[in-house]
Design a protein around this motif. Sequence first.
Motif, mmCIF file in Angstrom:
data_model
loop_
_atom_site.group_PDB
_atom_site.id
_atom_site.type_symbol
_atom_site.label_atom_id
_atom_site.label_comp_id
_atom_site.label_asym_id
_atom_site.label_seq_id
_atom_site.Cartn_x
_atom_site.Cartn_y
_atom_site.Cartn_z
ATOM 1 N N ALA B 111 0.836 -1.208 0.000
ATOM 2 C CA ALA B 111 0.000 0.000 0.000
ATOM 3 C C ALA B 111 0.865 1.250 0.000
ATOM 4 O O ALA B 111 0.588 2.213 -0.728
ATOM 5 N N ILE B 112 1.927 1.238 0.805
ATOM 6 C CA ILE B 112 2.837 2.388 0.837
ATOM 7 C C ILE B 112 3.487 2.580 -0.532
ATOM 8 O O ILE B 112 3.599 3.695 -1.040
ATOM 9 N N LEU B 115 0.966 3.868 -2.984
ATOM 10 C CA LEU B 115 0.682 5.284 -2.709
ATOM 11 C C LEU B 115 1.774 6.171 -3.308
ATOM 12 O O LEU B 115 1.489 7.222 -3.885
ATOM 13 N N PHE B 161 -5.038 4.111 -7.203
ATOM 14 C CA PHE B 161 -4.334 3.453 -6.106
ATOM 15 C C PHE B 161 -4.548 1.937 -6.170
ATOM 16 O O PHE B 161 -3.610 1.147 -5.987
ATOM 17 N N PHE B 165 -1.753 -0.767 -6.516
ATOM 18 C CA PHE B 165 -1.621 -1.763 -5.446
ATOM 19 C C PHE B 165 -1.574 -3.174 -6.036
ATOM 20 O O PHE B 165 -0.711 -3.988 -5.673
#
Lengths: 205, 200
Positions: B111-112, B115, B161, B165
């Motif tokens: 996720a980081i 992002l 996103f 992801f």
Amino acid sequence: MTKRTEGDPLDQLSRADPVDAHGLDLAVLARIRQRSRGAATSQTEGTQVAWKDARRRPPALAVSIGAVAVAVVALLVLNGSDRRLPGALPEPDPSGGPVTALCVETYDLDTLRDRDFAFDGTVQALAGDSVTFMVNESYRGLDSASVTLSAVGMTGTIITSAGGPSISQGQRYLIAGDDGFAWACGFSQPYRPEIAARWAQALAE
Amino acid sequence: MGDGSPRPDPFDFDEVFAQHARAVFAYALRRCPQAADAEDAVAETFTIAWRRFGQVPRGEATRPWLYGVCRRVLSNQRRGEVRRWRLLDRLARREQVPRPLVTEDGPAGLAIEALGRLRGDEQELLRLLAWERLPHAEIATVLGISVNAVAIRIHRARARFEVEFHRESQAGGPKGLGHHWTSTQVKGRVAADRVRERPR
């Protein structure tokens, strides 16, 4: 190797929150409070700047950086270089980048042509931010007799400072948008025959 | 006082501070590579709040207002940092700036990483949604845009996103690209002792 992921990616992002707010030190917060009140009650901006810079780095280093800065500014003036070296930070982007416009896009007939759908419709039902329109005439992107859209900021459920009309049951509107969203800022507006004619012409081209 | 507002009652100011300082500090820490920078930004944010106390909205509107001020403070702070480091880089030809590192494994690391592949404005929308957990109307206050624009932009940002992801997931996970947090922040979260020590 393919990793298995579970759940909504946004939930994973929530779990990746790099800060544990409950673990923050109360002593640090107390120090911040004292700094804020001290700075606010000081008499001049210059006092604050001097205090802040003094805390951040030793005086000798500050002087060195200043000298370096002056020298480099002189170099840049001379050669006009804007090359980014390895390791340099990216362009300023501290907390959001170019989120400055009140609206997603500025409304005009050119940007209207970029929308997925545009139509003349009458409000049949309102439920929260969802609005169901009876489609009187579709200019683009709709082939059904009615459509339900999200009209956030235009339904009175949220007080908003800008955007679109305050949509009411039974009223007729010109509506345009993308991805199931009615766009505000001129892309949605009360029906007027002369504007409808312009929309029809622009979107027929 | 900066805007002619009357001097706030210290007890009123302390109440606002007590209610919101922790959240504003967390907001700043999430966006700063150094805890000391976050501390500076929060101190300046509440200095502005003190000076403009008459303009500070009350109730549920207080916190997004403070986030918005802190956002602008951080923006100014970052511009100054960028200018300073760029000048030093050009003269000294050295790599002085912390390199981006992301080392956490698993979905949170994905996720980081995902992002970090979005545009800055999209990142901020999702941070405000996922980390500050703000509703759309409060995000609109922080960013100074209409709630309609927030809804549309979040919809788009979430879609991008999710694509990133899943792309990261298929590719095998984080590779340490495109993010300014240190591995300490990402792996262990910002710990109280790290903030307490004041690294500079």
